[in-house]
Design a protein around this motif. Structure first.
Motif, PDB file in Angstrom:
ATOM      1  N   ASN A  26       5.500 -36.292  46.384  1.00  0.00           N
ATOM      2  CA  ASN A  26       5.564 -37.654  45.849  1.00  0.00           C
ATOM      3  C   ASN A  26       5.107 -38.671  46.887  1.00  0.00           C
ATOM      4  O   ASN A  26       4.411 -39.645  46.553  1.00  0.00           O
ATOM      5  CB  ASN A  26       6.991 -37.974  45.403  1.00  0.00           C
ATOM      6  CG  ASN A  26       7.349 -37.317  44.085  1.00  0.00           C
ATOM      7  OD1 ASN A  26       6.482 -36.878  43.340  1.00  0.00           O
ATOM      8  ND2 ASN A  26       8.642 -37.242  43.802  1.00  0.00           N
ATOM      9  N   ASN A  27       5.489 -38.465  48.140  1.00  0.00           N
ATOM     10  CA  ASN A  27       5.045 -39.385  49.197  1.00  0.00           C
ATOM     11  C   ASN A  27       3.535 -39.324  49.379  1.00  0.00           C
ATOM     12  O   ASN A  27       2.884 -40.355  49.624  1.00  0.00           O
ATOM     13  CB  ASN A  27       5.766 -39.074  50.500  1.00  0.00           C
ATOM     14  CG  ASN A  27       7.223 -39.491  50.479  1.00  0.00           C
ATOM     15  OD1 ASN A  27       7.607 -40.395  49.732  1.00  0.00           O
ATOM     16  ND2 ASN A  27       8.040 -38.842  51.288  1.00  0.00           N
ATOM     17  N   LEU A  28       2.973 -38.126  49.283  1.00  0.00           N
ATOM     18  CA  LEU A  28       1.520 -37.998  49.356  1.00  0.00           C
ATOM     19  C   LEU A  28       0.848 -38.715  48.183  1.00  0.00           C
ATOM     20  O   LEU A  28      -0.188 -39.380  48.352  1.00  0.00           O
ATOM     21  CB  LEU A  28       1.117 -36.526  49.374  1.00  0.00           C
ATOM     22  CG  LEU A  28       1.393 -35.776  50.678  1.00  0.00           C
ATOM     23  CD1 LEU A  28       1.295 -34.273  50.456  1.00  0.00           C
ATOM     24  CD2 LEU A  28       0.427 -36.211  51.777  1.00  0.00           C
ATOM     25  N   ARG A  29       1.442 -38.608  47.017  1.00  0.00           N
ATOM     26  CA  ARG A  29       0.872 -39.278  45.848  1.00  0.00           C
ATOM     27  C   ARG A  29       0.921 -40.798  46.011  1.00  0.00           C
ATOM     28  O   ARG A  29       0.012 -41.510  45.563  1.00  0.00           O
ATOM     29  CB  ARG A  29       1.622 -38.858  44.583  1.00  0.00           C
ATOM     30  CG  ARG A  29       1.448 -37.399  44.241  1.00  0.00           C
ATOM     31  CD  ARG A  29       2.239 -36.986  43.017  1.00  0.00           C
ATOM     32  NE  ARG A  29       1.595 -37.440  41.791  1.00  0.00           N
ATOM     33  CZ  ARG A  29       1.870 -36.942  40.584  1.00  0.00           C
ATOM     34  NH1 ARG A  29       2.762 -35.966  40.457  1.00  0.00           N
ATOM     35  NH2 ARG A  29       1.264 -37.391  39.525  1.00  0.00           N
ATOM     36  N   ARG A  30       1.961 -41.281  46.661  1.00  0.00           N
ATOM     37  CA  ARG A  30       2.098 -42.736  46.838  1.00  0.00           C
ATOM     38  C   ARG A  30       1.014 -43.312  47.750  1.00  0.00           C
ATOM     39  O   ARG A  30       0.605 -44.463  47.578  1.00  0.00           O
ATOM     40  CB  ARG A  30       3.486 -43.065  47.380  1.00  0.00           C
ATOM     41  CG  ARG A  30       4.602 -42.834  46.378  1.00  0.00           C
ATOM     42  CD  ARG A  30       5.968 -43.228  46.921  1.00  0.00           C
ATOM     43  NE  ARG A  30       7.004 -42.904  45.958  1.00  0.00           N
ATOM     44  CZ  ARG A  30       7.858 -41.886  46.071  1.00  0.00           C
ATOM     45  NH1 ARG A  30       7.811 -41.123  47.163  1.00  0.00           N
ATOM     46  NH2 ARG A  30       8.746 -41.643  45.142  1.00  0.00           N
ATOM     47  N   ILE A  31       0.593 -42.534  48.726  1.00  0.00           N
ATOM     48  CA  ILE A  31      -0.427 -43.066  49.644  1.00  0.00           C
ATOM     49  C   ILE A  31      -1.840 -42.818  49.148  1.00  0.00           C
ATOM     50  O   ILE A  31      -2.788 -43.438  49.646  1.00  0.00           O
ATOM     51  CB  ILE A  31      -0.273 -42.477  51.063  1.00  0.00           C
ATOM     52  CG1 ILE A  31      -0.598 -40.978  51.073  1.00  0.00           C
ATOM     53  CG2 ILE A  31       1.115 -42.753  51.627  1.00  0.00           C
ATOM     54  CD1 ILE A  31      -0.694 -40.381  52.469  1.00  0.00           C
ATOM     55  N   ALA A  32      -2.008 -41.925  48.180  1.00  0.00           N
ATOM     56  CA  ALA A  32      -3.348 -41.495  47.763  1.00  0.00           C
ATOM     57  C   ALA A  32      -4.007 -42.528  46.852  1.00  0.00           C
ATOM     58  O   ALA A  32      -3.359 -43.141  45.999  1.00  0.00           O
ATOM     59  CB  ALA A  32      -3.272 -40.155  47.053  1.00  0.00           C
ATOM     60  N   ARG A  33      -5.285 -42.687  47.056  1.00  0.00           N
ATOM     61  CA  ARG A  33      -6.114 -43.501  46.179  1.00  0.00           C
ATOM     62  C   ARG A  33      -7.275 -42.643  45.691  1.00  0.00           C
ATOM     63  O   ARG A  33      -7.692 -41.701  46.370  1.00  0.00           O
ATOM     64  CB  ARG A  33      -6.661 -44.729  46.925  1.00  0.00           C
ATOM     65  CG  ARG A  33      -5.572 -45.669  47.445  1.00  0.00           C
ATOM     66  CD  ARG A  33      -4.827 -46.347  46.309  1.00  0.00           C
ATOM     67  NE  ARG A  33      -3.798 -47.257  46.807  1.00  0.00           N
ATOM     68  CZ  ARG A  33      -2.531 -46.893  47.015  1.00  0.00           C
ATOM     69  NH1 ARG A  33      -2.149 -45.630  46.818  1.00  0.00           N
ATOM     70  NH2 ARG A  33      -1.648 -47.778  47.446  1.00  0.00           N
ATOM     71  N   PRO A  34      -7.833 -42.948  44.514  1.00  0.00           N
ATOM     72  CA  PRO A  34      -8.971 -42.156  44.033  1.00  0.00           C
ATOM     73  C   PRO A  34     -10.076 -42.082  45.082  1.00  0.00           C
ATOM     74  O   PRO A  34     -10.417 -43.086  45.723  1.00  0.00           O
ATOM     75  CB  PRO A  34      -9.431 -42.932  42.790  1.00  0.00           C
ATOM     76  CG  PRO A  34      -8.199 -43.624  42.313  1.00  0.00           C
ATOM     77  CD  PRO A  34      -7.446 -44.001  43.562  1.00  0.00           C
TER      78      PRO A  34
END
Length: 288
Positions: A231-239
């Motif tokens: 979830n933390n990785l998803r929060r920082i990720a952008r397309p």
């Protein structure tokens, strides 16, 4: 016991990335994730079985790590994420800023040796802290499977599990002494190693009797920790992002599985972005 719960550390999605994948990407595409499983270079000793790593601060090891970082840099990551509590991002920011300013000498820890080095090599503004190390829900006894084993006549089973895990860790440490860092990382990031590492959790889950199941609770906490990391990785990720996550190798199987199955990331083949090493390099180690 909570430290044991929280500290235990010892695939592909629709598109299998290759070196060609380093070309410019469509920024409407999902972020890519490269999971780099590592041994704990600084020997914190927090796991059930601990692989002792000889100093990585020697000139020879520093050259080997530099070669690893240079190869990872060729992937052109847009973010570098590390095993550092997300709620302590400010402390990591200060360390990274001090390193870039020449005020901080890198420790042996893989967060420094690979994470900070790689981000600085790429000129990134930040190294992202994405770990979770808070208390799991419930009471201490809900997770204390070694105490349950003692109370229920299964001490021998737990001792055998610990001995077997430490024997594997010691064998890995012996091989690491006579092989380059790139070989360590290639071995720890193979699908075979990740599957073998994951199997140990199924053994731990058997410590219980259907009424009290602290082993299964403990393993559930391990799964939940990795989901929180995801979830933390998803929060920082952008397309269009290309994220390298530097983590203890024990996380490799679950982070890979969860990242692929969630559909949140295109998971990159880690081995494609590590320096190649002779296939027989492990066999050349002298007997000990």
């Amino acid at each position: 016991m909570r430290e044991l719960v929280l500290g235990l550390a010892i695939g592909m999605a629709a598109l299998l990335a290759s070196p060609a994948g380093s070309q410019a990407r469509d920024h409407n595409e999902p972020a890519e994730l490269l999971i780099l499983g590592t041994p704990h270079f600084s020997n914190p000793g927090r796991d059930i079985a601990n692989t002792h790593v000889d100093s990585v601060l020697t000139p020879a090891r520093q050259r080997e790590i530099a070669a690893v970082v240079e190869r990872l840099a060729a992937y052109r990551p847009t973010r570098v994420a590390v095993e550092w509590p997300a709620n302590e991002q400010a402390r990591l920011d200060r360390r990274y800023a001090d390193y870039r300013a020449g005020r901080y000498a890198l420790s042996a820890d893989e967060t420094d040796q690979i994470g900070l080095r790689l981000a600085a090599r790429l000129g990134l503004e930040r190294v992202d802290a994405v770990d979770w190390l808070s208390e799991p829900p419930g009471e201490e006894a809900d997770y204390d499977f070694p105490a349950w084993a003692t109370a229920n006549g299964r001490d021998d089973d737990w001792d055998a599990h610990v001995r077997a895990g430490q024997a594997r860790a010691d064998a890995m440490a012996a091989l690491m002494r006579c092989t380059p860092v790139s070989s360590w990382l290639r071995r720890l990031n193979t699908p075979e190693y990740r599957r073998e590492s994951q199997r140990a959790y199924y053994d731990i889950a058997t410590f219980g009797d259907g009424n009290a199941d602290p082993g299964a609770n403990w393993v559930g906490g391990w799964y939940a920790r990795n989901l929180r990391i995801l979830n933390n990785l998803r929060r920082i990720a952008r397309p269009g992002d290309r994220i390298v996550a530097v983590y203890g190798a024990g996380h490799g199987f679950l982070l890979d599985q969860q990242a692929r199955e969630s559909g949140a990331f295109t998971v990159v083949d880690t081995l494609a972005w590590l320096p190649a090493s002779p296939r027989d390099s492990w066999e050349r180690c002298p007997p000990r």
